[in-house]
Write a protein that holds these residues in place. Structure first.
Motif, PDB file in Angstrom:
ATOM      1  N   CYS A 195       5.045   7.026   4.263  1.00 25.15           N
ATOM      2  CA  CYS A 195       3.800   6.083   3.881  1.00 25.15           C
ATOM      3  C   CYS A 195       3.396   6.269   4.876  1.00 25.15           C
ATOM      4  CB  CYS A 195       4.599   4.531   2.965  1.00 25.15           C
ATOM      5  SG  CYS A 195       4.604   5.055   0.896  1.00 25.15           S
ATOM      6  N   LYS A 245       4.316   0.485   4.277  1.00 22.23           N
ATOM      7  CA  LYS A 245       5.137  -0.860   3.321  1.00 22.23           C
ATOM      8  C   LYS A 245       4.368  -1.573   2.324  1.00 22.23           C
ATOM      9  CE  LYS A 245       9.240  -0.368   0.879  1.00 22.23           C
ATOM     10  NZ  LYS A 245       9.924   0.768   0.607  1.00 22.23           N
ATOM     11  N   CYS A 246       3.846  -1.483   1.361  1.00 24.24           N
ATOM     12  CA  CYS A 246       3.473  -2.475   0.461  1.00 24.24           C
ATOM     13  C   CYS A 246       4.010  -3.534  -0.037  1.00 24.24           C
ATOM     14  CB  CYS A 246       3.078  -1.596  -0.878  1.00 24.24           C
ATOM     15  SG  CYS A 246       1.660  -0.563  -0.824  1.00 24.24           S
ATOM     16  N   CYS A 284       7.112  -3.612  -2.962  1.00 25.79           N
ATOM     17  CA  CYS A 284       7.367  -1.729  -3.070  1.00 25.79           C
ATOM     18  C   CYS A 284       8.854  -1.734  -2.961  1.00 25.79           C
ATOM     19  CB  CYS A 284       6.487  -1.229  -2.494  1.00 25.79           C
ATOM     20  SG  CYS A 284       7.732   0.950  -2.187  1.00 25.79           S
ATOM     21  N   ASN A 291      -2.776   8.834  -2.306  1.00 25.47           N
ATOM     22  CA  ASN A 291      -3.370   7.662  -2.443  1.00 25.47           C
ATOM     23  C   ASN A 291      -4.752   8.175  -1.442  1.00 25.47           C
ATOM     24  OD1 ASN A 291      -1.180   6.170  -2.866  1.00 25.47           O
ATOM     25  ND2 ASN A 291      -0.719   5.996  -0.729  1.00 25.47           N
ATOM     26  N   GLN A 329      -4.082   1.425  -7.829  1.00 23.06           N
ATOM     27  CA  GLN A 329      -3.244   0.106  -8.010  1.00 23.06           C
ATOM     28  C   GLN A 329      -4.727  -0.937  -8.526  1.00 23.06           C
ATOM     29  OE1 GLN A 329      -0.745   1.332  -8.276  1.00 23.06           O
ATOM     30  NE2 GLN A 329       0.217   1.931  -7.051  1.00 23.06           N
ATOM     31  N   LEU A 387      -2.279  -6.573  -2.593  1.00 20.79           N
ATOM     32  CA  LEU A 387      -1.391  -5.792  -2.460  1.00 20.79           C
ATOM     33  C   LEU A 387      -0.870  -5.338  -1.444  1.00 20.79           C
ATOM     34  CD1 LEU A 387      -2.685  -4.162  -6.425  1.00 20.79           C
ATOM     35  CD2 LEU A 387      -0.104  -5.715  -5.934  1.00 20.79           C
ATOM     36  N   GLY A 388      -1.823  -5.348  -0.203  1.00 21.13           N
ATOM     37  CA  GLY A 388      -0.997  -3.997   0.645  1.00 21.13           C
ATOM     38  C   GLY A 388      -2.055  -2.839   0.464  1.00 21.13           C
ATOM     39  N   ARG A 389      -3.078  -2.392  -0.265  1.00 21.49           N
ATOM     40  CA  ARG A 389      -3.693  -1.163  -0.364  1.00 21.49           C
ATOM     41  C   ARG A 389      -4.634  -1.295   1.426  1.00 21.49           C
ATOM     42  NH1 ARG A 389       0.295   1.364  -2.215  1.00 21.49           N
ATOM     43  NH2 ARG A 389      -1.262   3.420  -2.640  1.00 21.49           N
TER      44      ARG A 389
END
Length: 300
Positions: free
Chosen positions: A17, A20-21, A24, A102, A127, A137-139
């Motif tokens: 990735c 890291k979200c 998750c 993504n 998401q 959410l860290g997106r």
């Protein structure tokens, strides 16, 4: 080849990735490590050996590239892996080949190349369709990028799904009703809807247990779930398992394998399988850490 044996599914784990979200707990790791993509792909090919031996020449009905973010891989690597799989197993004529992606790792040329590599279904990690929750959410993508990615995928792939997370901190039922209806306007035959859970080892776990993350209680969580089922049913995408919704006949074959306790093999770090071997059901798993896993398969 023993075509009378029932088909099985194959899971291929791609653990990388961009970051890291915070929610998750999947076996995912930051991309750009010391295990280059070509070396990782070669390790996957070696890891197939054990699984082909265990699965008794069974035909494959589905292949699922999960992660992590499989769309970070070059399409040439995806094609190489699919071609190798097709030499180890017989693929059914209508094999379902899914790749998770993504919106930030999407571009038209890459999607087209992934389709030419043999992937016929994508699952996009959207998401949320709201800017503030996406950031929380860290997106790394925007709402606009997510919508554009879904529409692009729908123009290229036979089948497209995307994920949303609900029952988020401070979210109301009215907010979710509005967002979900927008999401269903965008979706076609399939959508995955996951209630946010607090998993050990995540940033959200630390924040929640420090009293810094306000999650809905059990009753409100149940209301979120019931509202989700009600809206999706009315819109023609009923649940076919706890988090996946589809029009009749558009269910993911791979998801159904898990849900119906079917047989599947797994390759890659931390991958699991459930196989009948000599009439007995066996659970299989691999080393979780990518570097240790690569060392292990290299030593076979």
């Amino acid at each position: 080849m023993a075509l009378s044996l029932p088909p099985l599914s194959l899971y291929v784990h791609i653990p990388w990735c961009v970051r890291k979200c915070p929610y998750c707990d999947f076996n995912s790791h930051k991309a750009g490590s010391d295990l280059p993509e070509q070396a990782y792909a070669q390790a996957l090919l070696r890891d197939m050996q054990d699984e082909t031996g265990r699965s008794q020449g069974r035909p494959l009905s589905s292949i699922f590239f999960g992660g992590g973010t499989p769309s970070l891989m070059q399409p040439q690597s995806v094609e190489k892996i699919i071609n190798a799989i097709s030499t180890k197993w017989q693929l059914s004529n209508d094999v379902e080949i899914t790749l998770e992606a993504n919106p930030t790792s999407v571009e038209q040329d890459k999607f087209q190349a992934i389709r030419l590599a043999g992937v016929n279904r994508v699952s996009l990690g959207v998401q949320s369709l709201r800017a503030e929750p996406l950031a929380a959410l860290g997106r790394l993508h925007s709402v606009e990028e997510a919508v554009a990615a879904v529409k692009l995928a729908q123009s290229i792939f036979d089948r497209v799904s995307y994920d949303l997370i609900y029952a988020r901190p401070n979210q109301t039922l009215d907010e979710w009703r509005e967002e979900l209806n927008e999401a269903l306007d965008l979706a076609r035959e399939h959508i995955s809807l996951y209630a946010l859970t607090i998993e050990h080892g995540t940033r959200y776990y630390d924040l929640f247990h420090a009293g810094k993350l306000a999650m809905p209680g059990p009753e409100l969580s149940a209301d979120f779930y019931e509202l989700t089922q009600e809206i999706c049913e009315a819109r023609g995408l009923p649940a076919y398992e706890i988090s996946n919704h589809a029009a009749l006949g558009e269910e993911s074959r791979h998801n159904l394998t898990y849900w119906q306790y079917g047989e599947y093999a797994g390759i890659g770090p931390g991958a699991h399988g459930r196989l009948l071997i000599d009439g007995q059901r066996h659970a299989t798993s691999t080393e979780r850490m990518p570097f240790k896993w690569a060392e292990y398969v290299a030593a076979k």
